[in-house]
Design a protein around this motif. Sequence first.
Motif, mmCIF file in Angstrom:
data_model
loop_
_atom_site.group_PDB
_atom_site.id
_atom_site.type_symbol
_atom_site.label_atom_id
_atom_site.label_comp_id
_atom_site.label_asym_id
_atom_site.label_seq_id
_atom_site.Cartn_x
_atom_site.Cartn_y
_atom_site.Cartn_z
ATOM 1 N N GLY A 62 0.806 -1.218 0.000
ATOM 2 C CA GLY A 62 0.000 0.000 0.000
ATOM 3 C C GLY A 62 0.831 1.256 0.000
ATOM 4 N N TRP A 63 1.964 1.260 0.704
ATOM 5 C CA TRP A 63 2.783 2.473 0.788
ATOM 6 C C TRP A 63 3.400 2.851 -0.569
ATOM 7 N N ALA A 64 3.484 1.871 -1.497
ATOM 8 C CA ALA A 64 4.041 2.126 -2.827
ATOM 9 C C ALA A 64 2.947 2.345 -3.874
ATOM 10 N N THR A 65 1.716 2.493 -3.427
ATOM 11 C CA THR A 65 0.577 2.646 -4.337
ATOM 12 C C THR A 65 0.181 4.109 -4.409
ATOM 13 N N ILE A 66 0.501 4.743 -5.546
ATOM 14 C CA ILE A 66 0.229 6.167 -5.735
ATOM 15 C C ILE A 66 -0.751 6.294 -6.899
ATOM 16 N N THR A 124 8.606 7.398 -8.983
ATOM 17 C CA THR A 124 8.113 8.401 -8.049
ATOM 18 C C THR A 124 8.367 7.943 -6.612
ATOM 19 N N GLN A 125 8.918 8.822 -5.811
ATOM 20 C CA GLN A 125 9.249 8.529 -4.408
ATOM 21 C C GLN A 125 10.138 7.282 -4.288
ATOM 22 N N GLY A 126 10.846 6.946 -5.369
ATOM 23 C CA GLY A 126 11.785 5.827 -5.324
ATOM 24 C C GLY A 126 11.141 4.457 -5.256
ATOM 25 N N ILE A 127 9.863 4.331 -5.680
ATOM 26 C CA ILE A 127 9.193 3.042 -5.485
ATOM 27 C C ILE A 127 9.774 1.953 -6.394
ATOM 28 N N GLN A 128 10.184 2.302 -7.619
ATOM 29 C CA GLN A 128 10.812 1.289 -8.456
ATOM 30 C C GLN A 128 12.134 0.837 -7.844
ATOM 31 N N THR A 129 12.889 1.782 -7.327
ATOM 32 C CA THR A 129 14.158 1.448 -6.679
ATOM 33 C C THR A 129 13.929 0.521 -5.498
ATOM 34 N N HIS A 130 12.847 0.717 -4.760
ATOM 35 C CA HIS A 130 12.527 -0.167 -3.635
ATOM 36 C C HIS A 130 12.353 -1.614 -4.112
ATOM 37 N N LEU A 131 11.581 -1.802 -5.201
ATOM 38 C CA LEU A 131 11.374 -3.167 -5.680
ATOM 39 C C LEU A 131 12.690 -3.779 -6.156
ATOM 40 N N ILE A 132 13.505 -3.006 -6.835
ATOM 41 C CA ILE A 132 14.790 -3.519 -7.309
ATOM 42 C C ILE A 132 15.674 -3.912 -6.132
ATOM 43 N N ASP A 133 15.697 -3.092 -5.096
ATOM 44 C CA ASP A 133 16.479 -3.442 -3.901
ATOM 45 C C ASP A 133 15.941 -4.705 -3.233
ATOM 46 N N THR A 134 14.619 -4.858 -3.226
ATOM 47 C CA THR A 134 14.021 -6.060 -2.650
ATOM 48 C C THR A 134 14.423 -7.288 -3.456
ATOM 49 N N TRP A 135 14.406 -7.180 -4.783
ATOM 50 C CA TRP A 135 14.881 -8.281 -5.624
ATOM 51 C C TRP A 135 16.320 -8.654 -5.250
ATOM 52 N N PHE A 177 5.309 4.007 -10.897
ATOM 53 C CA PHE A 177 6.370 3.007 -10.747
ATOM 54 C C PHE A 177 7.443 3.193 -11.818
ATOM 55 N N TYR A 178 7.014 3.300 -13.076
ATOM 56 C CA TYR A 178 7.987 3.480 -14.156
ATOM 57 C C TYR A 178 8.751 4.786 -13.999
ATOM 58 N N ASP A 179 8.093 5.828 -13.475
ATOM 59 C CA ASP A 179 8.752 7.112 -13.268
ATOM 60 C C ASP A 179 9.585 7.141 -11.991
#
Length: 476
Positions: free
Chosen positions: A155-159, A189-200, A185-187
Amino acid sequence: MGLAANQAPLANADEPAAWTLPALTVSDGAITDVTGRTVVLRGVNVNQLNDYAQNDPALPVVAPLDRTDFAEMAALGFNVVRLNIAWSALEPTPGAFDRDYVARIRDAVDDAKAYGIYTVLDMHQDAWGKSVGTPKGERCPALMTPGVGWDGAPGWATITDGWTTCNFGGVRETAPAVARAFQHFYDDTQGIQTHLIDTWARLVAEFRDEPAIAGYDLLNEPNPGLRDPFSAADQLGRFYRRAIAAIRQAERGGPARLVIFEPSAIWSAFGIDATPPAKYINDPLAVFSPHLYSESINVSNTFPSIELGFQLALTAAAKYGAPLWTGEWGWFGDPATDAAKVDRFVDQMNATRVGGAWWAWTQACGDPHAVRDGNTGKPQGNLNRIDCPSGTELGQAAGFARPLARAYPRAVPGTLTSITANGFTGNGSGHLEAWYPGAVRPNLRSANVSDLTLTQVDGGWRLTGTTTGSYSIEQS
């Protein structure tokens, strides 16, 4: 000609068959293992560790998963599971990494390995995440219907910027809020794509030394966001490039695994070429993985045909010089009626020497796939079926299980040159393994295969042998 089956030695049926699971790689456009064998990965999706929205509080969203599930998969000859995992469960708060959830994933990987089954770790999502559902009582705009919550992002990554969660005709991907969330996500925003990449990267580090991990499916059925198909494909490719780089960094000190990438969801749904540009996918272990639902649940079930769908997928894979592996395929109606199409699909898998994962092993009654239209009055789960809403287990759908359990070569030396309903051919020297279903011992003939051995296992037979040069196995 080699030994016929009635001459080949029969291994001790009281001993479990030791299917081998060497680490996988890619050679000459085919999935291979590190011993030099071509590997055919056939199996099923497992969504029992996914983190779905609870749309109906009275119904469980997933079925339990334990070792017996993998024993039953092995009895159908499966050698891979596409294990659906959830970003929302891995990173429930920004920067977190839920090790209890990772332990559950590890248990599933270990149980699969015990039965000779590889695991693909699939970062699953449908319609972005759990939070993109229409609240009860909210009115939808004209011509739109309420949406349910699905799975994927926390939810915190849902904009969504307040865009409506209602959709058109019950099609989850048409909700404006879904497209808006994906575009953020593609943009990044607030680093959410970076978060998923770090989680991977953190997840890959946990499984770096596990050879039974076949690879990593980077993101299930990505939505194009708010861009046109070509711009959407480009932004998807840029995400894949970042994710692959992070995974390779996390693997340092261990062998590299397959990286499995998908086209945009509109590729299979509408037949639009939404494949990311090849310049972003230059990893030698990349595997192209569209979901082939031709004549099943595509927007049009008359075009493309099952057969043409395979050809379109092979053409797209060739753009990358990558193997083709379909991460999802399946039918969802009466198993007795749909079995003929399943057989045709398996025929095409054989003709193209391609593997894939059926959707799905077991779906609970509260799974959003079941409740999306309020219809919980029919059996759910495509292979192990559950009556809804009672939750009564109905057992395997024989109409699906029979074609899914058909004979195939699991791992063969060198190049696999053909698979037919009656056997397979190849060219190379080494140890082969193949699966044959049923209680009756198969009657086989071989050429250039020595030490031919059949071992009876639950559900069928394990064939092993040693090949030299151009070889063949034929069932009569």
